[in-house]
Design an enzyme around this catalytic site. Sequence first.
Site, PDB file in Angstrom:
ATOM      1  N   ASP A   1       6.479  -2.628 -11.274  1.00  0.00           N
ATOM      2  CA  ASP A   1       6.152  -4.609 -11.792  1.00  0.00           C
ATOM      3  C   ASP A   1       7.618  -5.160 -11.867  1.00  0.00           C
ATOM      4  O   ASP A   1       8.087  -4.150 -13.378  1.00  0.00           O
ATOM      5  CB  ASP A   1       4.916  -4.416 -12.346  1.00  0.00           C
TER       6      ASP A   1
ATOM      7  N   ASP B   1       2.424  -6.337  -4.817  1.00  0.00           N
ATOM      8  CA  ASP B   1       0.878  -7.013  -5.165  1.00  0.00           C
ATOM      9  C   ASP B   1       1.179  -8.581  -4.252  1.00  0.00           C
ATOM     10  O   ASP B   1      -0.134  -9.114  -3.745  1.00  0.00           O
ATOM     11  CB  ASP B   1       1.340  -7.386  -6.800  1.00  0.00           C
TER      12      ASP B   1
END
Length: 176
Positions: A129, A148
């Site tokens: 991330d 995401d």
Amino acid sequence: MKFTKRNIYIVLVIVITIAIDQISKILVRTSIQPRNEFQPGERISVIGDMFIMMNVENTGAFLGMGSDLNPTLRIILLLILPILVLGFVLRHILKDTSIDKWSLFAFASIIGGGIANVYDRIVYGSVTDFFFIDLGGVFRTGIFNMADLSVTTGMIILVFVSFGKKKKDEDIEQTA
């Protein structure tokens, strides 16, 4: 699977979603110092303190949920279950030709993002991330990635399409 324009479109959206996600993660892994237990890691300010890039390896799911689960449960909940769900959704959108184009794009984006994150969990044992948004406390995200973003965008599109269909159905009922 028949090679129709529709099915090629579905596969293309999925493949492009996965490619964008994986390329962005490769760039982050090779150019941004990761955060670990000993050091905070590099933070790159893109737009002041509002939009920041960093490298965080997430062993859980959304916002790290599930990272404390025992390994067997983590495999079931973060690998096996998502693979089954993604497979069922893919099968559904390939078979159901009545799905509108916006919903088709949304489902394909969700599948592509899901596959990209599952791939990371299988290959790397975690998901990279790297985006963080903070609009002065008014709006603040967790740290996320392109997969995401694809899943979230797909879900938002499905919500809007659903409201549009509901409104259209109500209008039809009122005129009948």
